[in-house]
Scaffold this active site. Sequence first.
Site, PDB file in Angstrom:
ATOM      1  N   ASP A   1      -3.693   5.316   6.369  1.00  8.67           N
ATOM      2  CA  ASP A   1      -4.273   6.546   6.886  1.00  8.67           C
ATOM      3  C   ASP A   1      -5.302   6.172   7.961  1.00  8.67           C
ATOM      4  OD1 ASP A   1      -5.692   8.991   7.159  1.00  8.67           O
ATOM      5  OD2 ASP A   1      -5.234   9.584   5.122  1.00  8.67           O
TER       6      ASP A   1
ATOM      7  N   PHE B   1      -1.808  16.353   3.958  1.00  5.09           N
ATOM      8  CA  PHE B   1      -2.202  15.706   2.710  1.00  5.09           C
ATOM      9  C   PHE B   1      -0.988  15.621   1.790  1.00  5.09           C
ATOM     10  CE2 PHE B   1      -4.043  15.091  -1.428  1.00  5.09           C
ATOM     11  CZ  PHE B   1      -5.107  14.242  -1.177  1.00  5.09           C
TER      12      PHE B   1
ATOM     13  N   GLU C   1       0.844  -1.202   0.000  1.00  2.98           N
ATOM     14  CA  GLU C   1       0.000   0.000   0.000  1.00  2.98           C
ATOM     15  C   GLU C   1       0.875   1.245   0.000  1.00  2.98           C
ATOM     16  OE1 GLU C   1      -2.785   1.419  -0.351  1.00  2.98           O
ATOM     17  OE2 GLU C   1      -4.351   0.697   0.992  1.00  2.98           O
ATOM     18  N   ASP C   2       0.368   2.318  -0.624  1.00  2.00           N
ATOM     19  CA  ASP C   2       1.103   3.572  -0.617  1.00  2.00           C
ATOM     20  C   ASP C   2       1.056   4.244   0.747  1.00  2.00           C
ATOM     21  OD1 ASP C   2      -1.612   4.131  -0.844  1.00  2.00           O
ATOM     22  OD2 ASP C   2      -1.396   5.592  -2.450  1.00  2.00           O
TER      23      ASP C   2
ATOM     24  N   ARG D   1       0.572  12.164  -9.237  1.00  2.00           N
ATOM     25  CA  ARG D   1       1.073  10.797  -9.041  1.00  2.00           C
ATOM     26  C   ARG D   1       2.490  10.632  -9.585  1.00  2.00           C
ATOM     27  NH1 ARG D   1      -3.014   7.359  -7.352  1.00  2.00           N
ATOM     28  NH2 ARG D   1      -5.115   7.755  -8.136  1.00  2.00           N
TER      29      ARG D   1
END
Length: 199
Positions: A117, A166, A113-114, A179
């Site tokens: 959160d 963010f 996963e990036d 991206r």
Amino acid sequence: MTKKVKQGKKPQPKGRGGESVRILIPRARLQRRITEMAREIRKDFPDEPLHLVGVLKGAVFFLTDIGKQIPGDVSFDFIAVASYGLGTHSSGQVRLTRDLDSSIEGKTVIVVEDILDTGMTLQYLLRVFEQRKPKRIRVAVLLDKPERRIAAVHADYVGFTIPNEFVVGFGLDYAERYRNMPDVGVLSLGSQGAKASKT
């Protein structure tokens, strides 16, 4: 060992609508840590075939880079879920939009996963995967934002622990943009005069 990130470099030139990005983790630091994570994973499973499952779209760059650094027998697959819209706020619900191409039954699966959160996406995916009877499941995330956690989940391998801001770049997006940035940066929305935050 997880790396903590506190501050970044000066903001980059403003883009669309006065948006700007402050570099939080430069590309060289990302690559060093990804190499370390790959070694940690292979050390834990020295002789086993590993099946890496990347969570689209954000994990593509991370999966590609960590996959190249893990020696031995490694296979890839992808899954996609939806939880964020075009903005910075989560819908709060997770749904599967693309399933795996092959069975994970009996395999050692590393979920890639990036960012971790709220944990809602990962909690959903682990529930789905556990029903498919893998040999074992581990989780590797490039970025961990523990301040935002809602679900009781954790990653086994963490690249960087980051503040509650963010972030974009290296696969992470804002409305499908940013991206392709090679670094991870904090996005500021100039038109709103505040930093974006996932809620």
